[in-house]
Design a protein around this motif. Structure first.
Motif, PDB file in Angstrom:
ATOM      1  N   THR A  95       0.845  -1.198   0.000  1.00 51.35           N
ATOM      2  CA  THR A  95       0.000   0.000   0.000  1.00 51.35           C
ATOM      3  C   THR A  95       0.877   1.244   0.000  1.00 51.35           C
ATOM      4  O   THR A  95       2.042   1.209   0.388  1.00 51.35           O
ATOM      5  CB  THR A  95      -0.934   0.048   1.227  1.00 51.35           C
ATOM      6  N   THR A  96       0.265   2.357  -0.423  1.00 53.77           N
ATOM      7  CA  THR A  96       0.940   3.655  -0.414  1.00 53.77           C
ATOM      8  C   THR A  96       0.034   4.661   0.274  1.00 53.77           C
ATOM      9  O   THR A  96      -1.167   4.723  -0.018  1.00 53.77           O
ATOM     10  CB  THR A  96       1.220   4.138  -1.851  1.00 53.77           C
ATOM     11  N   SER A  97       0.583   5.459   1.186  1.00 53.83           N
ATOM     12  CA  SER A  97      -0.222   6.462   1.885  1.00 53.83           C
ATOM     13  C   SER A  97      -0.523   7.625   0.938  1.00 53.83           C
ATOM     14  O   SER A  97       0.387   8.259   0.395  1.00 53.83           O
ATOM     15  CB  SER A  97       0.523   6.965   3.120  1.00 53.83           C
ATOM     16  N   ASN A 152     -12.641  10.071  -9.881  1.00 52.84           N
ATOM     17  CA  ASN A 152     -11.944  10.562 -11.072  1.00 52.84           C
ATOM     18  C   ASN A 152     -10.958   9.549 -11.644  1.00 52.84           C
ATOM     19  O   ASN A 152     -10.472   9.722 -12.759  1.00 52.84           O
ATOM     20  CB  ASN A 152     -11.182  11.854 -10.739  1.00 52.84           C
ATOM     21  N   ASN A 153     -10.643   8.536 -10.854  1.00 47.56           N
ATOM     22  CA  ASN A 153      -9.614   7.582 -11.256  1.00 47.56           C
ATOM     23  C   ASN A 153     -10.074   6.136 -11.059  1.00 47.56           C
ATOM     24  O   ASN A 153      -9.484   5.388 -10.274  1.00 47.56           O
ATOM     25  CB  ASN A 153      -8.336   7.834 -10.447  1.00 47.56           C
ATOM     26  N   PRO A 154     -11.114   5.714 -11.777  1.00 46.81           N
ATOM     27  CA  PRO A 154     -11.625   4.350 -11.584  1.00 46.81           C
ATOM     28  C   PRO A 154     -10.611   3.271 -11.963  1.00 46.81           C
ATOM     29  O   PRO A 154     -10.740   2.127 -11.517  1.00 46.81           O
ATOM     30  CB  PRO A 154     -12.863   4.298 -12.488  1.00 46.81           C
ATOM     31  N   SER A 155      -9.632   3.621 -12.776  1.00 49.34           N
ATOM     32  CA  SER A 155      -8.616   2.641 -13.150  1.00 49.34           C
ATOM     33  C   SER A 155      -7.590   2.438 -12.036  1.00 49.34           C
ATOM     34  O   SER A 155      -6.851   1.452 -12.035  1.00 49.34           O
ATOM     35  CB  SER A 155      -7.889   3.082 -14.427  1.00 49.34           C
ATOM     36  N   VAL A 156      -7.565   3.389 -11.070  1.00 43.41           N
ATOM     37  CA  VAL A 156      -6.597   3.329  -9.974  1.00 43.41           C
ATOM     38  C   VAL A 156      -7.253   2.919  -8.665  1.00 43.41           C
ATOM     39  O   VAL A 156      -6.673   2.171  -7.864  1.00 43.41           O
ATOM     40  CB  VAL A 156      -5.889   4.690  -9.797  1.00 43.41           C
ATOM     41  N   ILE A 157      -8.470   3.402  -8.455  1.00 42.26           N
ATOM     42  CA  ILE A 157      -9.166   3.155  -7.195  1.00 42.26           C
ATOM     43  C   ILE A 157     -10.616   2.777  -7.473  1.00 42.26           C
ATOM     44  O   ILE A 157     -11.305   3.443  -8.261  1.00 42.26           O
ATOM     45  CB  ILE A 157      -9.050   4.388  -6.261  1.00 42.26           C
ATOM     46  N   SER A 158     -11.082   1.738  -6.860  1.00 45.62           N
ATOM     47  CA  SER A 158     -12.437   1.227  -7.070  1.00 45.62           C
ATOM     48  C   SER A 158     -13.466   2.102  -6.346  1.00 45.62           C
ATOM     49  O   SER A 158     -13.242   2.531  -5.211  1.00 45.62           O
ATOM     50  CB  SER A 158     -12.511  -0.213  -6.556  1.00 45.62           C
ATOM     51  N   PHE A 212      -5.034   7.722   3.697  1.00 50.97           N
ATOM     52  CA  PHE A 212      -5.364   6.304   3.852  1.00 50.97           C
ATOM     53  C   PHE A 212      -4.371   5.483   3.033  1.00 50.97           C
ATOM     54  O   PHE A 212      -3.745   5.992   2.086  1.00 50.97           O
ATOM     55  CB  PHE A 212      -6.793   6.024   3.391  1.00 50.97           C
ATOM     56  N   PRO A 213      -4.203   4.218   3.363  1.00 51.11           N
ATOM     57  CA  PRO A 213      -3.296   3.348   2.609  1.00 51.11           C
ATOM     58  C   PRO A 213      -3.960   2.831   1.332  1.00 51.11           C
ATOM     59  O   PRO A 213      -4.936   2.082   1.398  1.00 51.11           O
ATOM     60  CB  PRO A 213      -2.980   2.205   3.580  1.00 51.11           C
ATOM     61  N   LEU A 214      -3.468   3.256   0.190  1.00 47.45           N
ATOM     62  CA  LEU A 214      -4.019   2.828  -1.098  1.00 47.45           C
ATOM     63  C   LEU A 214      -3.348   1.528  -1.530  1.00 47.45           C
ATOM     64  O   LEU A 214      -2.130   1.474  -1.718  1.00 47.45           O
ATOM     65  CB  LEU A 214      -3.775   3.917  -2.151  1.00 47.45           C
ATOM     66  N   PRO A 215      -4.115   0.450  -1.702  1.00 49.73           N
ATOM     67  CA  PRO A 215      -3.534  -0.822  -2.140  1.00 49.73           C
ATOM     68  C   PRO A 215      -2.905  -0.701  -3.533  1.00 49.73           C
ATOM     69  O   PRO A 215      -3.289   0.171  -4.326  1.00 49.73           O
ATOM     70  CB  PRO A 215      -4.729  -1.774  -2.152  1.00 49.73           C
ATOM     71  N   PRO A 272      -2.036  -1.570  -7.490  1.00 49.75           N
ATOM     72  CA  PRO A 272      -2.971  -1.834  -8.591  1.00 49.75           C
ATOM     73  C   PRO A 272      -3.436  -3.285  -8.648  1.00 49.75           C
ATOM     74  O   PRO A 272      -4.601  -3.560  -8.950  1.00 49.75           O
ATOM     75  CB  PRO A 272      -2.155  -1.456  -9.835  1.00 49.75           C
ATOM     76  N   GLU A 273      -2.530  -4.209  -8.372  1.00 50.08           N
ATOM     77  CA  GLU A 273      -2.893  -5.629  -8.407  1.00 50.08           C
ATOM     78  C   GLU A 273      -3.927  -5.960  -7.323  1.00 50.08           C
ATOM     79  O   GLU A 273      -4.914  -6.653  -7.581  1.00 50.08           O
ATOM     80  CB  GLU A 273      -1.648  -6.502  -8.213  1.00 50.08           C
ATOM     81  N   LEU A 274      -3.676  -5.435  -6.124  1.00 50.56           N
ATOM     82  CA  LEU A 274      -4.611  -5.680  -5.030  1.00 50.56           C
ATOM     83  C   LEU A 274      -5.951  -4.995  -5.286  1.00 50.56           C
ATOM     84  O   LEU A 274      -7.022  -5.553  -4.993  1.00 50.56           O
ATOM     85  CB  LEU A 274      -4.020  -5.190  -3.709  1.00 50.56           C
ATOM     86  N   MET A 275      -5.903  -3.781  -5.841  1.00 53.09           N
ATOM     87  CA  MET A 275      -7.144  -3.047  -6.119  1.00 53.09           C
ATOM     88  C   MET A 275      -7.980  -3.781  -7.155  1.00 53.09           C
ATOM     89  O   MET A 275      -9.217  -3.864  -7.041  1.00 53.09           O
ATOM     90  CB  MET A 275      -6.835  -1.626  -6.586  1.00 53.09           C
ATOM     91  N   THR A 276      -7.328  -4.332  -8.175  1.00 51.51           N
ATOM     92  CA  THR A 276      -8.038  -5.116  -9.195  1.00 51.51           C
ATOM     93  C   THR A 276      -8.700  -6.333  -8.562  1.00 51.51           C
ATOM     94  O   THR A 276      -9.859  -6.657  -8.850  1.00 51.51           O
ATOM     95  CB  THR A 276      -7.074  -5.560 -10.301  1.00 51.51           C
ATOM     96  N   LYS A 277      -7.958  -6.991  -7.692  1.00 53.21           N
ATOM     97  CA  LYS A 277      -8.494  -8.170  -7.010  1.00 53.21           C
ATOM     98  C   LYS A 277      -9.684  -7.780  -6.123  1.00 53.21           C
ATOM     99  O   LYS A 277     -10.699  -8.496  -6.082  1.00 53.21           O
ATOM    100  CB  LYS A 277      -7.394  -8.819  -6.174  1.00 53.21           C
ATOM    101  N   PHE A 278      -9.547  -6.651  -5.414  1.00 46.24           N
ATOM    102  CA  PHE A 278     -10.643  -6.176  -4.552  1.00 46.24           C
ATOM    103  C   PHE A 278     -11.886  -5.892  -5.385  1.00 46.24           C
ATOM    104  O   PHE A 278     -12.997  -6.294  -5.025  1.00 46.24           O
ATOM    105  CB  PHE A 278     -10.206  -4.902  -3.808  1.00 46.24           C
ATOM    106  N   GLU A 279     -11.710  -5.216  -6.516  1.00 43.49           N
ATOM    107  CA  GLU A 279     -12.844  -4.865  -7.371  1.00 43.49           C
ATOM    108  C   GLU A 279     -13.508  -6.112  -7.935  1.00 43.49           C
ATOM    109  O   GLU A 279     -14.738  -6.218  -7.964  1.00 43.49           O
ATOM    110  CB  GLU A 279     -12.368  -3.949  -8.497  1.00 43.49           C
ATOM    111  N   GLN A 280     -12.720  -7.068  -8.388  1.00 39.73           N
ATOM    112  CA  GLN A 280     -13.280  -8.303  -8.950  1.00 39.73           C
ATOM    113  C   GLN A 280     -14.075  -9.097  -7.914  1.00 39.73           C
ATOM    114  O   GLN A 280     -15.086  -9.724  -8.237  1.00 39.73           O
ATOM    115  CB  GLN A 280     -12.145  -9.165  -9.520  1.00 39.73           C
ATOM    116  N   THR A 281     -13.610  -9.029  -6.670  1.00 29.99           N
ATOM    117  CA  THR A 281     -14.279  -9.784  -5.597  1.00 29.99           C
ATOM    118  C   THR A 281     -15.529  -9.080  -5.113  1.00 29.99           C
ATOM    119  O   THR A 281     -16.568  -9.718  -4.889  1.00 29.99           O
ATOM    120  CB  THR A 281     -13.310  -9.982  -4.408  1.00 29.99           C
ATOM    121  N   THR A 282     -15.458  -7.768  -4.934  1.00 27.57           N
ATOM    122  CA  THR A 282     -16.540  -7.039  -4.266  1.00 27.57           C
ATOM    123  C   THR A 282     -17.574  -6.431  -5.210  1.00 27.57           C
ATOM    124  O   THR A 282     -18.702  -6.189  -4.791  1.00 27.57           O
ATOM    125  CB  THR A 282     -15.959  -5.908  -3.402  1.00 27.57           C
TER     126      THR A 282
END
Length: 405
Positions: A207-209, A310-316, A355-358, A360-370
């Motif tokens: 993650t990145t703050s 504004n950034n759906p490709s970066v954050i779900s 906040f800690p931003l996961p 890109p790989e983790l964010m993709t996984k989160f989006e696919q799951t949720t």
């Protein structure tokens, strides 16, 4: 078919008043929940984090105050009908849909079981607006507090069908309520799963703050453009969401107001779009809603932020929504508003929320799951809206015999 008859309610059933528990007896996690007036909410008995409970040494002494599933309760004290919120009026009726041990507190009452009247039929009878209003209008008291007694309810003249017909009517309406309740339970379970996944992802190393404002469009109504009460219209082609519309369970479109075209178009930065997230920033801060539909062009009042991804490709968007519902964000709100006489969340503070931003790989996984889970939640809410409309449409027709069962 046996005819319906007009009768006095008290000739067919009795009532039980609540017990005057002492506040010194209340505990946080007692054996029996205490049902006070505040637990009677929008037709149901609802327990909250601060709901009281007690331990009872000899339950036989309190047997008549016990509440069982499908018991019907009334608030004997509340707001008069001159107040704007019917959910707080005296005389409101609620049904107990739980198996949890509970006892009846003072200024509430329950209908005792009768061989001649179906309890659930009476519940729906008093859920009908005209009947609820008629009962609440009989209250006495002051401009700030109104009271009725069990005699007030007992003196109600009702049109009563034969018991089998009562049971059929109650079964039809309760089947709709049961489906709504099931959808709500499914949604609660799905939300708990999403929230658990979110917290898990926030705690990972990858993650990145970052600051919220770096990724989101966040706007509110400019102060001098705030609307006065007399600017709200009874009807128009433009709607507005205010603090009352944004409830803890989301957007209540039944409470959304109407405004003029001029008041809508003067603030293009807060014209809502599908997928927007709304957050209350005044009073009860942190109430959140998701815009999944827009029947008419809609804006927001002064106490609400419009949040757009504004950034759906970066954050779900799902990630953002549940981040704003998380304990992490709750702690942030408390830190920013603690000690304030009038709580308010400033836009600058909101945008600076870190906040800690996961990754890109983790964010993709989160989006696919949720994402499928979030879509199911939205679909269940839409179905509940239709079921509520159907129930409201059927209720008066069933209660006056217009629909034969």
């Amino acid at each position: 078919m046996e005819a319906w008859k007009e009768c006095k309610l008290g000739d067919y059933c009795d009532f039980q008043n609540g017990y005057a528990f002492k506040s010194s007896e209340f505990k946080t996690n007692g054996e029996y929940k205490i049902v006070k007036i505040k637990e009677l909410k929008d037709g149901l008995v609802k327990f909250f984090d601060d709901s009281a409970s007690v331990d009872v040494h000899d339950i036989k002494e309190f047997e008549k105050y016990k509440i069982y599933r499908n018991d019907v309760l009334f608030a004997l004290t509340g707001d008069p009908v001159s107040k704007p919120n019917p959910l707080s009026w005296v005389g409101r009726v609620s049904i107990y849909r739980s198996d949890e041990n509970a006892l009846l507190n003072q200024r509430t009452c329950k209908i005792k079981k009768s061989d001649e009247i179906d309890n659930q039929f009476l519940y729906y009878y008093f859920r009908q607006w005209e009947n609820f209003y008629a009962l609440a209008s009989k209250a006495t008291g002051s401009a700030s507090q109104a009271n009725i007694s069990t005699n007030t309810i007992a003196d109600t003249i009702i049109k009563l069908p034969p018991l089998p017909t009562q049971q059929k009517i109650a079964a039809i309406l309760s089947s709709l309520d049961d489906k709504i309740e099931l959808n709500n339970k499914i949604n609660t379970n799905l939300e708990q799963q999403i929230e658990a996944l979110l917290l898990n992802y926030l705690s990972k190393r990858e993650t990145t703050s970052v600051k919220l404002g770096d990724y989101l469009y966040i706007k509110g109504r400019i102060g001098w453009k705030g609307l006065k009460k007399n600017e709200y219209l009874s009807e128009s082609n433009y709607r507005i969401i205010n603090g009352e519309t944004l409830t803890k369970s989301g957007i209540d479109w039944n409470k959304a107001g109407y405004i003029s075209e001029e008041r809508y178009t003067e603030s293009p930065e807060i014209m809502l779009q599908i997928g927007d997230i709304l957050l209350s920033k005044d009073g009860t801060i942190g109430k959140i809603g998701y815009v999944d539909e827009l029947e008419l062009p809609t804006s927001v009042a002064s106490g609400i932020f419009v949040i757009r991804n504004n950034n759906p490709s970066v954050i779900s968007t799902t990630f953002i929504y549940y981040l704003l519902k998380s304990k992490l964000f709750d702690s942030f709100i408390i830190a920013r508003t603690e000690g304030s006489v009038i709580p308010h969340l400033y836009q600058k503070d909101f945008m600076d929320f870190e906040f800690p931003l996961p990754s890109p790989e983790l964010m993709t996984k989160f989006e696919q799951t949720t994402s499928p889970m979030f879509n199911q939640i939205i679909n269940n809410l839409k179905e509940n809206k239709k079921l509520n409309f159907l129930c409201d449409s059927l209720l008066p027709k069933l209660m006056n015999g217009a629909i034969e069962v």
